[in-house]
Every structure is written in C-alpha cells, then in structure tokens.
Design a protein around this motif. Structure first.
Motif, PDB file in Angstrom:
ATOM      1  N   GLU A   1       0.934  -1.247   0.012  1.00 41.29           N
ATOM      2  CA  GLU A   1       0.176   0.038   0.076  1.00 41.29           C
ATOM      3  C   GLU A   1       1.085   1.384  -0.012  1.00 41.29           C
ATOM      4  OE1 GLU A   1      -2.478  -0.679   3.467  1.00 41.29           O
ATOM      5  OE2 GLU A   1      -4.182  -0.787   2.232  1.00 41.29           O
ATOM      6  N   TYR A   2       0.667   2.156  -0.794  1.00 46.32           N
ATOM      7  CA  TYR A   2       1.541   3.248  -0.995  1.00 46.32           C
ATOM      8  C   TYR A   2       1.133   4.145   0.253  1.00 46.32           C
ATOM      9  CZ  TYR A   2       2.786   2.098  -5.719  1.00 46.32           C
ATOM     10  OH  TYR A   2       3.318   1.776  -7.099  1.00 46.32           O
ATOM     11  N   GLU A   3       2.216   5.010   0.610  1.00 36.51           N
ATOM     12  CA  GLU A   3       2.077   5.973   1.757  1.00 36.51           C
ATOM     13  C   GLU A   3       2.375   7.298   1.048  1.00 36.51           C
ATOM     14  OE1 GLU A   3       1.180   5.748   4.696  1.00 36.51           O
ATOM     15  OE2 GLU A   3       1.171   3.535   4.893  1.00 36.51           O
ATOM     16  N   MET A   4       1.973   8.620   1.609  1.00 36.49           N
ATOM     17  CA  MET A   4       2.702   9.624   1.351  1.00 36.49           C
ATOM     18  C   MET A   4       3.973   9.498   0.761  1.00 36.49           C
ATOM     19  SD  MET A   4       4.335  12.889   1.678  1.00 36.49           S
ATOM     20  CE  MET A   4       4.169  14.377   2.157  1.00 36.49           C
ATOM     21  N   VAL A   5       4.502  10.078  -0.369  1.00 30.85           N
ATOM     22  CA  VAL A   5       5.786   9.588  -0.901  1.00 30.85           C
ATOM     23  C   VAL A   5       6.998  10.010   0.375  1.00 30.85           C
ATOM     24  CG1 VAL A   5       6.321  11.632  -2.204  1.00 30.85           C
ATOM     25  CG2 VAL A   5       7.048   9.523  -2.956  1.00 30.85           C
ATOM     26  N   MET A   6       6.844  11.118   1.000  1.00 29.55           N
ATOM     27  CA  MET A   6       7.918  11.417   1.901  1.00 29.55           C
ATOM     28  C   MET A   6       7.254  11.969   2.992  1.00 29.55           C
ATOM     29  SD  MET A   6      11.306  13.049   0.116  1.00 29.55           S
ATOM     30  CE  MET A   6      10.574  14.466  -0.151  1.00 29.55           C
ATOM     31  N   PRO A   7       6.517  10.987   4.078  1.00 20.61           N
ATOM     32  CA  PRO A   7       5.749  11.228   5.047  1.00 20.61           C
ATOM     33  C   PRO A   7       6.586  12.109   6.041  1.00 20.61           C
ATOM     34  CG  PRO A   7       6.130   8.906   4.988  1.00 20.61           C
ATOM     35  CD  PRO A   7       6.801   9.534   3.928  1.00 20.61           C
ATOM     36  N   ASN A   8       7.763  11.995   6.181  1.00 18.32           N
ATOM     37  CA  ASN A   8       8.351  12.925   7.220  1.00 18.32           C
ATOM     38  C   ASN A   8       9.085  14.213   6.528  1.00 18.32           C
ATOM     39  OD1 ASN A   8      10.360  11.228   5.639  1.00 18.32           O
ATOM     40  ND2 ASN A   8      11.728  11.094   7.303  1.00 18.32           N
ATOM     41  N   ALA A   9       8.595  14.734   5.379  1.00 16.44           N
ATOM     42  CA  ALA A   9       9.084  15.787   4.780  1.00 16.44           C
ATOM     43  C   ALA A   9       8.796  16.958   5.706  1.00 16.44           C
ATOM     44  CB  ALA A   9       8.320  16.054   3.494  1.00 16.44           C
ATOM     45  N   ARG A  10       9.751  17.976   5.868  1.00 18.55           N
ATOM     46  CA  ARG A  10       9.788  18.789   6.996  1.00 18.55           C
ATOM     47  C   ARG A  10       9.226  20.164   6.457  1.00 18.55           C
ATOM     48  NH1 ARG A  10      16.155  17.965   8.720  1.00 18.55           N
ATOM     49  NH2 ARG A  10      15.621  16.061   9.814  1.00 18.55           N
ATOM     50  N   ARG A  11       9.196  20.520   4.964  1.00 15.29           N
ATOM     51  CA  ARG A  11       8.824  21.652   4.429  1.00 15.29           C
ATOM     52  C   ARG A  11       8.227  21.516   3.181  1.00 15.29           C
ATOM     53  NH1 ARG A  11      13.218  26.245   5.685  1.00 15.29           N
ATOM     54  NH2 ARG A  11      14.376  25.277   3.678  1.00 15.29           N
TER      55      ARG A  11
ATOM     56  N   MET B   1       4.254  35.881  -6.462  1.00 13.52           N
ATOM     57  CA  MET B   1       3.367  34.641  -6.347  1.00 13.52           C
ATOM     58  C   MET B   1       2.985  34.622  -4.939  1.00 13.52           C
ATOM     59  SD  MET B   1       6.527  31.921  -6.582  1.00 13.52           S
ATOM     60  CE  MET B   1       7.416  32.763  -7.863  1.00 13.52           C
ATOM     61  N   SER B   2       1.524  33.931  -4.930  1.00 10.68           N
ATOM     62  CA  SER B   2       1.135  33.637  -3.821  1.00 10.68           C
ATOM     63  C   SER B   2       1.703  32.105  -3.198  1.00 10.68           C
ATOM     64  CB  SER B   2      -0.274  33.403  -3.909  1.00 10.68           C
ATOM     65  OG  SER B   2      -1.133  34.415  -4.338  1.00 10.68           O
ATOM     66  N   LEU B   3       1.947  32.301  -1.964  1.00 11.60           N
ATOM     67  CA  LEU B   3       2.618  31.059  -1.135  1.00 11.60           C
ATOM     68  C   LEU B   3       1.882  30.713   0.071  1.00 11.60           C
ATOM     69  CD1 LEU B   3       6.459  32.080  -1.715  1.00 11.60           C
ATOM     70  CD2 LEU B   3       5.179  30.158  -3.046  1.00 11.60           C
ATOM     71  N   PHE B   4       1.955  29.598   0.554  1.00 12.03           N
ATOM     72  CA  PHE B   4       1.405  28.986   1.746  1.00 12.03           C
ATOM     73  C   PHE B   4       1.965  27.550   2.242  1.00 12.03           C
ATOM     74  CE2 PHE B   4      -1.496  27.809  -1.768  1.00 12.03           C
ATOM     75  CZ  PHE B   4      -1.822  26.535  -1.315  1.00 12.03           C
ATOM     76  N   PRO B   5       1.960  27.421   3.254  1.00 15.63           N
ATOM     77  CA  PRO B   5       2.705  26.131   3.850  1.00 15.63           C
ATOM     78  C   PRO B   5       1.507  25.089   3.688  1.00 15.63           C
ATOM     79  CG  PRO B   5       2.332  27.580   5.945  1.00 15.63           C
ATOM     80  CD  PRO B   5       1.773  28.367   4.612  1.00 15.63           C
ATOM     81  N   ARG B   6       2.000  23.934   3.686  1.00 15.66           N
ATOM     82  CA  ARG B   6       1.356  22.570   3.978  1.00 15.66           C
ATOM     83  C   ARG B   6       2.038  21.737   4.717  1.00 15.66           C
ATOM     84  NH1 ARG B   6      -3.889  20.347   0.647  1.00 15.66           N
ATOM     85  NH2 ARG B   6      -3.672  19.076   2.496  1.00 15.66           N
ATOM     86  N   PHE B   7       1.513  20.532   5.396  1.00 19.67           N
ATOM     87  CA  PHE B   7       2.190  19.996   6.370  1.00 19.67           C
ATOM     88  C   PHE B   7       2.046  18.520   5.805  1.00 19.67           C
ATOM     89  CE2 PHE B   7       1.062  23.720   8.688  1.00 19.67           C
ATOM     90  CZ  PHE B   7       2.021  24.282   8.844  1.00 19.67           C
ATOM     91  N   ALA B   8       3.064  17.709   6.378  1.00 20.27           N
ATOM     92  CA  ALA B   8       2.895  16.218   5.837  1.00 20.27           C
ATOM     93  C   ALA B   8       1.766  15.523   6.168  1.00 20.27           C
ATOM     94  CB  ALA B   8       4.304  15.584   6.094  1.00 20.27           C
ATOM     95  N   SER B   9       1.147  15.786   7.588  1.00 18.03           N
ATOM     96  CA  SER B   9      -0.049  15.169   7.987  1.00 18.03           C
ATOM     97  C   SER B   9      -1.316  15.536   7.135  1.00 18.03           C
ATOM     98  CB  SER B   9      -0.347  15.767   9.571  1.00 18.03           C
ATOM     99  OG  SER B   9      -0.183  17.066   9.390  1.00 18.03           O
ATOM    100  N   GLY B  10      -1.262  16.425   6.518  1.00 18.34           N
ATOM    101  CA  GLY B  10      -2.311  16.789   5.349  1.00 18.34           C
ATOM    102  C   GLY B  10      -2.488  15.788   4.331  1.00 18.34           C
ATOM    103  N   PHE B  11      -1.369  14.925   3.956  1.00 14.36           N
ATOM    104  CA  PHE B  11      -1.305  14.129   2.846  1.00 14.36           C
ATOM    105  C   PHE B  11      -1.491  12.839   3.004  1.00 14.36           C
ATOM    106  CE2 PHE B  11       0.680  18.258   1.555  1.00 14.36           C
ATOM    107  CZ  PHE B  11       0.007  18.434   0.400  1.00 14.36           C
ATOM    108  N   THR B  12      -1.977  11.950   2.114  1.00 13.10           N
ATOM    109  CA  THR B  12      -2.021  10.757   2.099  1.00 13.10           C
ATOM    110  C   THR B  12      -1.381   9.970   0.870  1.00 13.10           C
ATOM    111  OG1 THR B  12      -3.241   8.601   2.507  1.00 13.10           O
ATOM    112  CG2 THR B  12      -4.100  10.416   1.101  1.00 13.10           C
ATOM    113  N   GLY B  13      -1.309   8.738   0.646  1.00 12.37           N
ATOM    114  CA  GLY B  13      -0.790   8.152  -0.397  1.00 12.37           C
ATOM    115  C   GLY B  13      -1.756   7.723  -1.761  1.00 12.37           C
ATOM    116  N   HIS B  14      -0.980   7.326  -2.758  1.00 16.37           N
ATOM    117  CA  HIS B  14      -1.624   6.904  -3.914  1.00 16.37           C
ATOM    118  C   HIS B  14      -2.821   5.618  -3.659  1.00 16.37           C
ATOM    119  CE1 HIS B  14      -2.403   5.701  -8.139  1.00 16.37           C
ATOM    120  NE2 HIS B  14      -1.842   4.319  -7.532  1.00 16.37           N
ATOM    121  N   ASP B  15      -3.917   5.629  -3.986  1.00 14.01           N
ATOM    122  CA  ASP B  15      -4.882   4.751  -3.853  1.00 14.01           C
ATOM    123  C   ASP B  15      -5.414   4.799  -2.524  1.00 14.01           C
ATOM    124  OD1 ASP B  15      -5.617   3.622  -6.390  1.00 14.01           O
ATOM    125  OD2 ASP B  15      -3.822   2.381  -6.246  1.00 14.01           O
ATOM    126  N   ARG B  16      -5.037   5.751  -1.649  1.00 18.35           N
ATOM    127  CA  ARG B  16      -5.642   5.774  -0.533  1.00 18.35           C
ATOM    128  C   ARG B  16      -6.800   7.020  -0.601  1.00 18.35           C
ATOM    129  NH1 ARG B  16      -2.479   4.338   3.949  1.00 18.35           N
ATOM    130  NH2 ARG B  16      -1.171   2.544   3.334  1.00 18.35           N
TER     131      ARG B  16
END
Length: 284
Positions: free
Chosen positions: A62-72, A97-112
């Motif tokens: 099962e795929y996970e977010m590709v780098m679940p411990n990405a820091r930035r 450009m407009s910029l905003f942060p996202r955090f790894a907890s907001g993402f899941t993986g493929h087929d999830r």
C-alpha cells in the motif's frame, strides 16, 4: 526509475517500483532510514544502482505519502492565467506569487482515500506537479534552478474551501486538514528539462476531465519559483514545492461540484504517472 514509500505486512519501507511490486532498499542503506533521508543525502543514484538485477521483495503493498516525514512543503497558489481569471476580481497577472505552507500530515498516498471532515463538505481537488529539492541554496538564479531539483512527483492539493476564507490574509487552515490531499505515487528522478517544460496536468473526477493544462503556461514558471523562494529562505534538500494548479477546480464550476464519498480523483502528468484517490467521510 521510480521510488516510493509503502507499507507491507504492517511495516513501512521505501524502495523502487518493480513490475510485480517493490524492491525494498532501506536494509541496504541503514544510514538512510527513510526516502527523505536518501534525498537529503543526494542518494537517488545509489538507490537506482542498488536495484540492478533485483526482483520485487514485496508484492502486496500500500502506497504512503511519498515522503511522510518531509519537513517543509511550500505551495504556489493561483499560478495559471485562467485560474487567476476564475476569481473574477478584475486583477491583472500578479507580479509576485502567492505562497502558503502545507504539512505532511495533510497528505496521504496513492490509492488511499482523501478524508472529508464532518465540519465541512466542501472538499475540493487541485492537480499539481510537485518538485523535490535535491541541492540546497540561497538566492538561486533562474538559470541554475533546475540543477537544484532531485525529483518530481504529483500532488492532489485537496482543500476545504470554506475554511480557506476563515481569515483575511491566510488560507492555511483550509489547506491542512489531515489526509485531505495526496502526494505520490512515487518520486521520478529529475534528469532533463523536458520533464517539466513539456509536462501536462490532467485531473479527472469519476473519469470526467476537470483540469487540463501545460506547465509552460504558468504565470510563475518553476525556475522563477525556485529563484523567488530561495531569496527569502535557504532551500534545503528534501523540501517540496507544489507548483500550482490549472483552472477547473470544483469550487469554480457553475454550480460548484465538491467531492463526495465514493468519488475517484485521478491526477495524471506525462512522464511521472497517475495519482489516484477515492473519497471517504471521516469516521469518529
């Protein structure tokens, strides 16, 4: 070559995508316990060489977010001309450009499944290309920008639309619901400018094309994104930049069409692959 983070048998691994599954690589590189560590160390070439002559070690994955411990993770908003026009505010193409942060907890993986929270049913899709920084730097010139990219991946930058308007100057709270978006399925090493210059994003919901555009039409091209962002912060290996979504998100349709449980969203980018997710309601 494609590299992914995945689970199998209750354990999390990273490795290379093989025809019949995955080739686990973590045991061969104990100094790099995660794919993020391998990217930080500039190790993708070594990972690729380690797959030579190897067959799949895991077939049920099962795929996970590709780098679940990405820091930035930094996202670029409103970066296509038609997308700017969708706001119907009469504004010209923005100078910056407009910029905003996202955090790894907001993402899941493929087929999830992407998770729709009970607080709002305005879950929307945004198909995008994401770049992964491989070489850090400050005040990077546009001419050198591509030299700082290690890999490419795909993002469905799922958004809770009404929550991005809870405040006057930010969208952060609408962009960071747990598992509301996805990054994956894998990392594709960046080796040639054509991988970005000729890239096309197509987003489908239940098979219907909702977004279709090419990166060459971006108002702020990726070279400029790297230059601009690295002006105010030193980019580091492993940083992810989500580069912008075309027109056609559900909120801008007439009438708006937000994602519902059971929907299937696919984001396809030529040369990278297809990121696919279903939609589920959050369970208590």
């Amino acid at each position: 070559m494609k590299f992914a983070t995945y689970t199998s048998g209750g354990a999390t691994h990273y490795g290379a995508v093989a025809e019949q599954g995955m080739i686990a690589l973590g045991d061969a590189f104990p100094q790099w316990p995660t794919l993020f560590d391998a990217v930080q160390a500039g190790g993708l070439d070594k990972l690729a060489r380690a797959t030579e002559g190897k067959s799949a070690t895991h077939t049920d994955v099962e795929y996970e977010m590709v780098m679940p411990n990405a820091r930035r993770i930094l996202c670029v908003g409103v970066n296509f001309p038609d997308r700017n026009a969708e706001y119907k505010d009469g504004s010209d193409q923005p100078k910056f450009m407009s910029l905003f942060p996202r955090f790894a907890s907001g993402f899941t993986g493929h087929d999830r499944p992407l998770i729709r929270p009970p607080e709002s049913h305005m879950l929307d899709y945004e198909g995008e290309v994401a770049i992964v920084i491989g070489k850090g730097g400050r005040r990077i010139a546009q001419a050198d920008a591509y030299d700082h990219i290690a890999a490419l991946t795909i993002c469905n930058e799922g958004t809770i639309r009404d929550w991005v308007r809870h405040a006057k100057f930010n969208v952060t709270q609408g962009k960071n619901w747990d598992r509301s978006g996805a990054i994956g399925p894998w990392l594709v090493p960046f080796t040639d400018a054509s991988q970005l210059d000729d890239a096309r994003i197509i987003t489908r919901v239940n098979g219907e094309v909702r977004q279709d555009d090419v990166l060459s039409r971006m108002m702020h091209p990726i070279r400029r994104e790297i230059e601009y962002i690295s002006t105010f912060m030193a980019l580091e290996p492993g940083d992810i930049i989500v580069t912008g979504t075309p027109t056609g998100s559900g909120a801008r349709l007439d009438p708006p069409q937000f994602l519902q449980p059971g929907d299937v969203v696919e984001v396809e980018v030529n040369g990278i692959g297809t990121l696919r997710n279903t939609i589920e309601d959050e369970t208590p």
